[in-house]
Design an enzyme around this catalytic site. Sequence first.
Site, PDB file in Angstrom:
ATOM      1  N   ASP A  82      16.633  -5.126   4.499  1.00  0.00           N
ATOM      2  CA  ASP A  82      15.602  -4.868   3.488  1.00  0.00           C
ATOM      3  C   ASP A  82      16.213  -5.117   2.097  1.00  0.00           C
ATOM      4  OD1 ASP A  82      13.090  -3.957   2.626  1.00  0.00           O
ATOM      5  OD2 ASP A  82      13.767  -1.869   2.485  1.00  0.00           O
ATOM      6  N   GLY A 177       9.686   5.419  -3.079  1.00  0.00           N
ATOM      7  CA  GLY A 177       9.915   6.833  -3.406  1.00  0.00           C
ATOM      8  C   GLY A 177       8.623   7.619  -3.493  1.00  0.00           C
ATOM      9  N   GLY A 205       6.799   0.650  -0.101  1.00  0.00           N
ATOM     10  CA  GLY A 205       6.413   1.897  -0.760  1.00  0.00           C
ATOM     11  C   GLY A 205       5.386   2.687   0.015  1.00  0.00           C
ATOM     12  N   GLY A 206       5.575   2.775   1.341  1.00  0.00           N
ATOM     13  CA  GLY A 206       4.581   3.445   2.182  1.00  0.00           C
ATOM     14  C   GLY A 206       4.491   4.948   1.990  1.00  0.00           C
TER      15      GLY A 206
HETATM   16  P1  13P Z   1       9.128   4.405   0.575  1.00  0.00           P
HETATM   17  O1  13P Z   1      10.482   4.962   0.289  1.00  0.00           O
HETATM   18  O2  13P Z   1       8.151   4.660  -0.509  1.00  0.00           O
HETATM   19  O3  13P Z   1       8.617   4.806   1.916  1.00  0.00           O
HETATM   20  O4  13P Z   1       9.279   2.790   0.573  1.00  0.00           O
HETATM   21  C1  13P Z   1       9.939   2.157   1.611  1.00  0.00           C
HETATM   22  C2  13P Z   1      10.169   0.726   1.316  1.00  0.00           C
HETATM   23  O5  13P Z   1       9.309   0.041   0.832  1.00  0.00           O
HETATM   24  C3  13P Z   1      11.473   0.169   1.675  1.00  0.00           C
HETATM   25  O6  13P Z   1      11.605  -1.150   1.260  1.00  0.00           O
END
Ligand code: 13P
Length: 272
Positions: A82, A177, A205-206
Amino acid sequence: MALVNMQSLLHKAEEGGYAVGSFSVANMECIRGVIRAAEALHAPAILQIAEIRLPYSPLYLIGPMMLAAAKHAQVPVAVHLDHGKTLACVQEALDLGFTSVMCDGSDQPIDANVAFAKQTVALAKEKGATVEAEVGRVGRGEDGSESEAQIASMDDCFRMDETGIDALAVGIGNAHGLYAATPQLHYEVLEELHGKLRSSLVMHGGTGLTDEQFQKVISLGMRKINIATDLFMSQAGACQGKDIFKNIASSVDAVSATVQRYIKLFGSEGKA
Ligand code: 13P
């Protein structure tokens, strides 16, 4: 089953109209929790780690563990780098056998971002690996460092799509986050892109999005959804006392429970 190319999972998701959860891991407990959840719900899954996390979990240690977990899984699992920020890290992940890598030049001008993607595609295709890139910008770094969310422009989406990448993360007002308040997502970007890209769409960013927001972005074509913060918080919350082995067991349980919730929400249950 076992270790698979990420693109194969995303193409199946496109046919089925669901999204595959891509879960950020930092240690063995997290990896085991993700695999346990995916097996329990007979779902495909993606294990991922961002380059910025590698000072805590070196790639030469955690990478082989992620790959071993995928190979032993009863369900199809892709292993993904990632937010690869450097070609050296992308190359290291590919050499270890990662079946997917992200090249993230979203903090650079589009020409440099596109050039990074082209270099990554050349390296990844030699190994049959999938490539993800990002346009616009997901707000905040994966480690919580500050940077503003930027909405992707159509031109940038199409330019990046032509580089030969397989998956495209588009900034639509999302951020890594915890959100201070539920974000306003720019669905019109997805509506405009619908059916026009060869790449699969990726949502970063889930953590903190509402169930309705997940359902809406999936209906508009998001096929990979990244979750990190919620898993890290689940694991931290599960470590209560000083008994390391109890903490290991409760961490795996907590991560598994959290991942199961997302798998059900994303519609990937039973799709292994
Ligand atoms: P979150 O930390 O908001 O779940 O985002 C995860 C993400 O997009 C990792 O690339």
